[in-house]
Design an enzyme around this catalytic site. Structure first.
Site, mmCIF file in Angstrom:
data_model
loop_
_atom_site.group_PDB
_atom_site.id
_atom_site.type_symbol
_atom_site.label_atom_id
_atom_site.label_comp_id
_atom_site.label_asym_id
_atom_site.label_seq_id
_atom_site.Cartn_x
_atom_site.Cartn_y
_atom_site.Cartn_z
ATOM 1 N N LYS A 123 0.841 -1.208 0.000
ATOM 2 C CA LYS A 123 0.000 0.000 0.000
ATOM 3 C C LYS A 123 0.873 1.254 0.000
ATOM 4 C CE LYS A 123 -3.781 -2.410 2.303
ATOM 5 N NZ LYS A 123 -3.173 -3.679 2.730
ATOM 6 N N ASP A 149 3.600 7.319 0.146
ATOM 7 C CA ASP A 149 4.540 8.320 0.670
ATOM 8 C C ASP A 149 4.856 9.317 -0.441
ATOM 9 O OD1 ASP A 149 6.688 9.497 2.248
ATOM 10 O OD2 ASP A 149 6.769 7.609 3.343
HETATM 11 P P1 XMP Z 1 -7.986 -12.191 5.141
HETATM 12 O O1 XMP Z 1 -7.361 -13.044 6.175
HETATM 13 O O2 XMP Z 1 -8.910 -11.151 5.695
HETATM 14 O O3 XMP Z 1 -6.716 -11.410 4.496
HETATM 15 O O4 XMP Z 1 -8.598 -12.982 4.008
HETATM 16 C C1 XMP Z 1 -6.835 -10.399 3.553
HETATM 17 C C2 XMP Z 1 -5.476 -9.908 3.176
HETATM 18 O O5 XMP Z 1 -5.637 -8.813 2.284
HETATM 19 C C3 XMP Z 1 -5.270 -7.602 2.940
HETATM 20 N N1 XMP Z 1 -6.370 -6.691 2.696
HETATM 21 C C4 XMP Z 1 -6.324 -5.716 1.821
HETATM 22 N N2 XMP Z 1 -5.354 -5.352 0.990
HETATM 23 N N3 XMP Z 1 -6.794 -3.653 0.188
HETATM 24 C C5 XMP Z 1 -5.598 -4.307 0.161
HETATM 25 O O6 XMP Z 1 -4.721 -3.935 -0.621
HETATM 26 C C6 XMP Z 1 -7.797 -3.978 1.007
HETATM 27 O O7 XMP Z 1 -8.871 -3.389 0.995
HETATM 28 C C7 XMP Z 1 -7.547 -5.067 1.874
HETATM 29 N N4 XMP Z 1 -8.327 -5.679 2.747
HETATM 30 C C8 XMP Z 1 -7.566 -6.692 3.257
HETATM 31 C C9 XMP Z 1 -5.063 -7.915 4.389
HETATM 32 O O8 XMP Z 1 -4.078 -7.082 4.980
HETATM 33 C C10 XMP Z 1 -4.637 -9.351 4.312
HETATM 34 O O9 XMP Z 1 -3.269 -9.442 3.930
#
Ligand code: XMP
Length: 260
Positions: free
Chosen positions: A85, A88
């Site tokens: 993400k 910066d």
């Molecule tokens: P889970 O265990 O919830 O993990 O299935 C989800 C993974 O994705 C990341 N995550 C996101 N990454 N935008 C992102 O770029 C998002 O909206 C988002 N939501 C969840 C989370 O940190 C984990 O690695």
């Protein structure tokens, strides 16, 4: 071949649009590495790509354990995504992207909130030079996402009031992003954003399982790739869990109405 096309080829080859979020709860670096390696090996027949996060980068190190896992994924023909993400100033963003790409990552996730000039422009430039991908956040999967991504904003060019996520979708198109992240927890947002992004910018949806998102709803609403972490990595049988998600997505894709 662009990252977007590499993802399409990997999904076609694996007959799966499932992206494994290789996230594990804290443990010793040795245990984390061994568990990740085994998990990847057992789950790989059911996935098309692997997404990494700080869960592994921080304890294992980018050029140590993580680089070995990247090689393992690449040996199975699986593209890798760093969920950093990026958020910066441009000079720092460029260095972040270069490190992840040099370690072997095929794509990075970046936050369009920082803007283009001296923001994400250097990231897209670096990705172009190194033939890697950039995926933009457009609407995140967690409960508080509306506070930022859902705000009403007045655009400078037209003076029109739009939602922040609509503006980000337009930026994803204008900047040539390889993908857009829209949480599976908001199928109505996926539908709305898919009508802006079309197939030009494929939607990646995290939030399936542990965060309450449903894979079939994400498919029906227009997502292309489905990111699953804990519902696979913490399952009693991760391979079976991954296979179940893959089958559910494939079935829903076959039955998806053609207007999506
Ligand atoms: P889970 O265990 O919830 O993990 O299935 C989800 C993974 O994705 C990341 N995550 C996101 N990454 N935008 C992102 O770029 C998002 O909206 C988002 N939501 C969840 C989370 O940190 C984990 O690695």
């Amino acid at each position: 071949m662009s990252f977007k096309l590499r993802m399409e080829a990997a999904a076609e080859n694996a007959r799966s649009n499932l992206v494994l979020a290789l996230d594990l709860p804290p443990n010793t670096p040795e245990k984390l590495f061994a568990t990740s390696k085994n998990l990847l090996e057992t789950v790989q027949p059911h996935i098309c790509a692997v997404k990494f996060n700080r869960h592994l980068i921080l304890p294992l190190g980018l050029f140590d354990g993580v680089q070995q896992l990247l090689k393992q994924a690449q040996n199975h023909g699986l593209p890798t995504i760093m969920d950093c993400k990026i958020n910066d100033i441009g000079n720092t963003n460029r260095i972040i992207a270069e490190h992840y790409f040099q370690a072997g990552f095929d794509a990075v996730i970046a936050n369009p909130f920082v803007g283009w000039e001296e923001g994400l422009h250097p990231v897209f430039e670096t990705a172009d030079q190194m033939n890697r991908g950039v995926i933009l956040l457009v609407y995140m999967s967690h409960k508080g996402a509306w506070e930022g991504y859902g705000q009403n904003v007045v655009t400078k060019k037209t003076g029109k009031s739009l939602r922040q996520y609509e503006v980000f979708a337009e930026k994803a198109l204008a900047w040539g992003a390889d993908g857009a992240v829209v949480g599976a927890t908001y199928p109505e947002k996926i539908r709305e954003l898919h009508s802006i992004l079309t197939e030009k910018v494929p939607i990646y949806s995290p939030g399936i399982g542990a965060q309450g998102g449903n894979i079939e709803a994400a498919v029906r609403s227009g997502s292309t790739y489905f990111i699953v972490g804990r519902a696979i990595t913490q399952a009693e049988n991760p391979s079976q869990a991954a296979e179940n998600f893959k089958r559910a997505a494939n079935m829903a894709r076959r039955n998806r109405p053609c207007e999506v």
